[in-house]
Design a protein around this motif. Structure first.
Motif, short mmCIF file in Angstrom:
data_model
loop_
_atom_site.label_atom_id
_atom_site.label_comp_id
_atom_site.label_asym_id
_atom_site.label_seq_id
_atom_site.Cartn_x
_atom_site.Cartn_y
_atom_site.Cartn_z
N VAL A 17 -0.24 -14.88 10.41
CA VAL A 17 -1.21 -14.52 9.37
C VAL A 17 -1.70 -13.09 9.56
O VAL A 17 -1.87 -12.34 8.59
CB VAL A 17 -2.38 -15.53 9.37
CG1 VAL A 17 -3.51 -15.06 8.49
CG2 VAL A 17 -1.89 -16.90 8.93
N THR A 18 -1.90 -12.69 10.80
CA THR A 18 -2.33 -11.32 11.08
C THR A 18 -1.26 -10.32 10.64
O THR A 18 -1.57 -9.28 10.06
CB THR A 18 -2.64 -11.16 12.58
OG1 THR A 18 -3.66 -12.07 12.94
CG2 THR A 18 -3.10 -9.75 12.90
N ALA A 19 0.00 -10.65 10.90
CA ALA A 19 1.10 -9.78 10.46
C ALA A 19 1.15 -9.69 8.95
O ALA A 19 1.35 -8.59 8.39
CB ALA A 19 2.42 -10.29 11.01
N GLU A 20 0.96 -10.82 8.26
CA GLU A 20 0.94 -10.80 6.79
C GLU A 20 -0.23 -9.96 6.28
O GLU A 20 -0.08 -9.19 5.33
CB GLU A 20 0.83 -12.22 6.24
CG GLU A 20 2.08 -13.04 6.42
CD GLU A 20 1.89 -14.49 5.97
OE1 GLU A 20 0.81 -14.83 5.43
OE2 GLU A 20 2.83 -15.28 6.18
N ARG A 21 -1.39 -10.11 6.91
CA ARG A 21 -2.56 -9.34 6.49
C ARG A 21 -2.32 -7.84 6.69
O ARG A 21 -2.62 -7.03 5.83
CB ARG A 21 -3.80 -9.76 7.30
CG ARG A 21 -5.06 -9.03 6.85
CD ARG A 21 -6.08 -8.87 7.94
NE ARG A 21 -5.53 -8.15 9.06
CZ ARG A 21 -6.00 -8.24 10.29
NH1 ARG A 21 -7.00 -9.04 10.56
NH2 ARG A 21 -5.48 -7.55 11.27
N ASP A 22 -1.73 -7.49 7.83
CA ASP A 22 -1.45 -6.08 8.10
C ASP A 22 -0.44 -5.51 7.11
O ASP A 22 -0.57 -4.38 6.65
CB ASP A 22 -0.96 -5.90 9.53
CG ASP A 22 -2.04 -6.17 10.57
OD1 ASP A 22 -3.24 -6.18 10.18
OD2 ASP A 22 -1.69 -6.36 11.74
N ALA A 23 0.56 -6.33 6.76
CA ALA A 23 1.56 -5.88 5.77
C ALA A 23 0.90 -5.68 4.41
O ALA A 23 1.16 -4.70 3.72
CB ALA A 23 2.70 -6.88 5.69
N ALA A 24 0.03 -6.63 4.03
CA ALA A 24 -0.67 -6.50 2.75
C ALA A 24 -1.58 -5.28 2.76
O ALA A 24 -1.68 -4.56 1.76
CB ALA A 24 -1.47 -7.77 2.46
N ARG A 25 -2.24 -5.04 3.88
CA ARG A 25 -3.11 -3.87 3.99
C ARG A 25 -2.30 -2.58 3.84
O ARG A 25 -2.75 -1.63 3.19
CB ARG A 25 -3.83 -3.91 5.34
CG ARG A 25 -4.90 -2.86 5.48
CD ARG A 25 -5.59 -2.97 6.82
NE ARG A 25 -6.46 -4.12 6.82
CZ ARG A 25 -6.94 -4.69 7.91
NH1 ARG A 25 -6.63 -4.21 9.09
NH2 ARG A 25 -7.75 -5.72 7.83
N ASP A 26 -1.10 -2.56 4.43
CA ASP A 26 -0.24 -1.38 4.30
C ASP A 26 0.18 -1.17 2.85
O ASP A 26 0.23 -0.04 2.36
CB ASP A 26 0.99 -1.51 5.19
CG ASP A 26 0.65 -1.41 6.67
OD1 ASP A 26 -0.45 -0.89 6.99
OD2 ASP A 26 1.47 -1.84 7.49
N VAL A 27 0.49 -2.27 2.15
CA VAL A 27 0.87 -2.17 0.73
C VAL A 27 -0.29 -1.62 -0.09
O VAL A 27 -0.12 -0.72 -0.90
CB VAL A 27 1.33 -3.54 0.19
CG1 VAL A 27 1.44 -3.52 -1.33
CG2 VAL A 27 2.65 -3.93 0.82
N VAL A 28 -1.49 -2.15 0.15
CA VAL A 28 -2.67 -1.69 -0.59
C VAL A 28 -2.93 -0.23 -0.30
O VAL A 28 -3.22 0.57 -1.20
CB VAL A 28 -3.90 -2.56 -0.26
CG1 VAL A 28 -5.17 -1.95 -0.79
CG2 VAL A 28 -3.70 -3.96 -0.81
#
Length: 109
Positions: A32-43
């Motif tokens: 979940v942390t990896a997904e959150r970090d990926a989403a943060r990078d996209v944003v």
């Protein structure tokens, strides 16, 4: 506090189950942390792209389009305000008509 052999075995089994559940939760947390970090990078990337688009040089057509868009948004806000005023007036008129009809019924009775 002393425990019996069976109780000790049961506690060891419970502890092993808890360790397995803890490991599963840690793995899920990592995912979940990896997904959150990926989403943060996209944003962050989209924000940088939008910032570049908004602050970068524009063609005459783009400038005209942005001007029209701002005018359209302003017109929408004005129309929404007018609609709110009309709805309030309509509610007031409906309330007055109801009160008048009620008074007329009372007079007729």
């Amino acid at each position: 506090m002393p425990v019996s052999g069976r109780r000790h075995q049961a506690l060891k089994a419970d502890y092993a189950e808890l360790l397995k559940a803890n490991a599963a939760l840690l793995a899920e947390l990592d995912e979940v942390t990896a997904e959150r970090d990926a989403a943060r990078d996209v944003v962050r990337g989209l924000a940088n792209r939008n910032r570049a688009l908004l602050t970068g040089p524009r063609t005459a057509a783009e400038s005209d389009l942005l001007r029209r868009l701002r005018q359209s948004e302003d017109a929408q806000r004005l129309l929404a305000g007018q609609l709110d005023i009309l709805q309030a007036a309509n509610e007031g008129a409906a309330r007055e008509a109801y009160d008048l009809a009620k008074a007329a019924r009372q007079v007729a009775a």
